[in-house]
Design a protein around this motif. Structure first.
Motif, PDB file in Angstrom:
ATOM      1  N   PHE A 144      30.352  40.496  42.168  1.00 37.41           N
ATOM      2  CA  PHE A 144      30.625  40.393  40.736  1.00 37.41           C
ATOM      3  C   PHE A 144      32.003  40.942  40.374  1.00 37.41           C
ATOM      4  O   PHE A 144      32.610  40.499  39.395  1.00 37.41           O
ATOM      5  N   SER A 145      32.507  41.870  41.162  1.00 39.36           N
ATOM      6  CA  SER A 145      33.893  42.311  40.955  1.00 39.36           C
ATOM      7  C   SER A 145      34.854  41.176  41.295  1.00 39.36           C
ATOM      8  O   SER A 145      35.828  40.928  40.567  1.00 39.36           O
ATOM      9  N   PHE A 146      34.564  40.464  42.386  1.00 39.74           N
ATOM     10  CA  PHE A 146      35.384  39.319  42.780  1.00 39.74           C
ATOM     11  C   PHE A 146      35.315  38.214  41.724  1.00 39.74           C
ATOM     12  O   PHE A 146      36.347  37.648  41.329  1.00 39.74           O
ATOM     13  N   ALA A 147      34.108  37.900  41.246  1.00 38.10           N
ATOM     14  CA  ALA A 147      33.956  36.870  40.222  1.00 38.10           C
ATOM     15  C   ALA A 147      34.675  37.256  38.938  1.00 38.10           C
ATOM     16  O   ALA A 147      35.268  36.406  38.256  1.00 38.10           O
ATOM     17  N   THR A 148      34.658  38.536  38.611  1.00 39.76           N
ATOM     18  CA  THR A 148      35.356  39.027  37.417  1.00 39.76           C
ATOM     19  C   THR A 148      36.859  38.846  37.550  1.00 39.76           C
ATOM     20  O   THR A 148      37.532  38.358  36.635  1.00 39.76           O
ATOM     21  N   ILE A 149      37.396  39.241  38.699  1.00 38.80           N
ATOM     22  CA  ILE A 149      38.831  39.092  38.946  1.00 38.80           C
ATOM     23  C   ILE A 149      39.234  37.625  38.858  1.00 38.80           C
ATOM     24  O   ILE A 149      40.253  37.273  38.254  1.00 38.80           O
ATOM     25  N   LYS A 150      38.422  36.742  39.441  1.00 36.03           N
ATOM     26  CA  LYS A 150      38.726  35.304  39.414  1.00 36.03           C
ATOM     27  C   LYS A 150      38.714  34.773  37.985  1.00 36.03           C
ATOM     28  O   LYS A 150      39.591  33.989  37.583  1.00 36.03           O
ATOM     29  N   THR A 151      37.737  35.180  37.189  1.00 34.51           N
ATOM     30  CA  THR A 151      37.646  34.712  35.809  1.00 34.51           C
ATOM     31  C   THR A 151      38.834  35.186  34.979  1.00 34.51           C
ATOM     32  O   THR A 151      39.407  34.418  34.196  1.00 34.51           O
ATOM     33  N   VAL A 152      39.206  36.442  35.150  1.00 31.39           N
ATOM     34  CA  VAL A 152      40.371  36.970  34.437  1.00 31.39           C
ATOM     35  C   VAL A 152      41.631  36.216  34.857  1.00 31.39           C
ATOM     36  O   VAL A 152      42.462  35.843  34.015  1.00 31.39           O
ATOM     37  N   ASP A 153      41.759  35.978  36.142  1.00 28.48           N
ATOM     38  CA  ASP A 153      42.934  35.275  36.657  1.00 28.48           C
ATOM     39  C   ASP A 153      43.041  33.870  36.061  1.00 28.48           C
ATOM     40  O   ASP A 153      44.140  33.404  35.739  1.00 28.48           O
ATOM     41  N   ASP A 154      41.913  33.203  35.902  1.00 27.33           N
ATOM     42  CA  ASP A 154      41.915  31.844  35.358  1.00 27.33           C
ATOM     43  C   ASP A 154      42.379  31.802  33.902  1.00 27.33           C
ATOM     44  O   ASP A 154      42.781  30.744  33.413  1.00 27.33           O
ATOM     45  N   HIS A 155      42.294  32.914  33.215  1.00 29.25           N
ATOM     46  CA  HIS A 155      42.679  32.961  31.802  1.00 29.25           C
ATOM     47  C   HIS A 155      43.997  33.698  31.569  1.00 29.25           C
ATOM     48  O   HIS A 155      44.393  33.882  30.417  1.00 29.25           O
ATOM     49  N   CYS A 156      44.674  34.109  32.622  1.00 24.43           N
ATOM     50  CA  CYS A 156      45.813  35.021  32.457  1.00 24.43           C
ATOM     51  C   CYS A 156      47.037  34.368  31.830  1.00 24.43           C
ATOM     52  O   CYS A 156      47.897  35.059  31.293  1.00 24.43           O
ATOM     53  N   GLY A 157      47.151  33.035  31.917  1.00 23.38           N
ATOM     54  CA  GLY A 157      48.280  32.353  31.299  1.00 23.38           C
ATOM     55  C   GLY A 157      49.588  32.472  32.046  1.00 23.38           C
ATOM     56  O   GLY A 157      50.636  32.098  31.524  1.00 23.38           O
ATOM     57  N   LEU A 158      49.539  32.972  33.283  1.00 26.82           N
ATOM     58  CA  LEU A 158      50.739  33.124  34.100  1.00 26.82           C
ATOM     59  C   LEU A 158      50.601  32.334  35.396  1.00 26.82           C
ATOM     60  O   LEU A 158      49.538  32.334  36.024  1.00 26.82           O
ATOM     61  N   TRP A 159      51.661  31.688  35.800  1.00 23.13           N
ATOM     62  CA  TRP A 159      51.698  30.941  37.057  1.00 23.13           C
ATOM     63  C   TRP A 159      52.626  31.696  38.014  1.00 23.13           C
ATOM     64  O   TRP A 159      53.780  31.381  38.175  1.00 23.13           O
ATOM     65  N   LEU A 160      52.041  32.727  38.621  1.00 22.50           N
ATOM     66  CA  LEU A 160      52.844  33.636  39.435  1.00 22.50           C
ATOM     67  C   LEU A 160      52.970  33.145  40.873  1.00 22.50           C
ATOM     68  O   LEU A 160      51.992  32.637  41.447  1.00 22.50           O
TER      69      LEU A 160
END
Length: 258
Positions: free
Chosen positions: A174-190
């Motif tokens: 669930f920590s991994f899923a949380t990180i992935k979800t946040v990343d999908d919404h971050c608005g940055l293409w790093l």
């Protein structure tokens, strides 16, 4: 029993802590104009809700999520206690992760899509998340409480139960899923973002869904694009350099399904 309680509490609260820490990391990087998918002006003008309201909404959802997690761990405690001292081997953990990912993706795809196609549910529930036309990291879990319960909390419970993972393994999943979800919404293409290497479902892919032209596409979240591909709701994109820095996500018009 002390160890079991510890694992259960960590499985409940670590993902919440990870959410705010990882989001905070992206807040610090928000000044990287050359990697933004939308300008700061677009974020201020297009979004229909204040950041303070978003924070309150996320905290409410996480409170409900934590309460359900405590209840779930309490109900299943007897089933897991005997196995706490037996550490599953690496292949078992990989299998559990994959099953949990597929279960979570399947549940969220169909519930998410239904909330778009049912006018009542979209107008009164799911539209709250789409007030963020320009997504940002800590807005990832900004939803109507009922949507958060149905999509995230129940979806997470199903992935936990059907994968057979222990509370200890759930901390990592669930920590991994949380990180992935946040990343999908971050608005940055790093550059160098490993999620772009391993997942086609990424920041730009989900950004398409938040735009008017992509509102009925790219429902899949948070890991794969499987169901979008199978059921014809897959909208590919191209990235174009924007004058003044950053990128613009555009729907691809010449894409052909393999």
């Amino acid at each position: 029993m002390g160890l079991a309680v510890s694992d259960e509490l960590l499985g409940t609260f670590v993902p919440i802590i990870v959410y705010w820490l990882y989001s905070g990391n992206y807040i610090l990087m928000g000044s990287f104009e050359n990697y933004r998918l939308h300008t700061r002006k677009e974020e201020d003008v297009k979004n229909l809700v204040s950041k303070g309201t978003v924070v309150k909404g996320v905290l409410l959802q996480q409170t409900i999520q934590a309460a359900v997690a405590v209840l779930l761990f309490t109900v299943t405690r007897n089933d897991n206690t005997a196995a706490l001292d037996v550490q599953p081997n690496f292949l078992v953990v990989v299998r559990q992760f994959l099953i949990a990912m597929l279960v979570l993706d399947t549940w969220q795809y169909f519930m998410h899509r239904y909330m778009h196609h049912n006018k009542f549910l979209y107008r009164h529930i799911h539209s709250q998340h789409h007030r963020l036309i320009v997504p940002y990291a800590f807005g990832a879990l900004y939803n109507h409480p009922l949507e958060g319960l149905i999509l995230d909390t129940i979806g997470g419970a199903l992935s936990f139960l059907l994968s057979g993972m222990s509370p200890r393994i759930s901390i990592f999943f669930f920590s991994f899923a949380t990180i992935k979800t946040v990343d999908d919404h971050c608005g940055l293409w790093l550059p160098g973002n490993l999620f772009r290497v391993f997942f086609r479902n990424n920041t730009a892919y989900h950004d398409v869904h938040h735009q008017l032209y992509g509102n009925k596409y790219n429902f899949s979240q948070p890991f794969f694009v499987l169901w979008d591909r199978i059921l014809g709701t897959y909208m590919p994109y191209t990235l174009k350099k924007r004058d003044g820095g950053g990128f613009e996500v555009c729907p691809s018009t010449d894409y052909k399904v393999d």
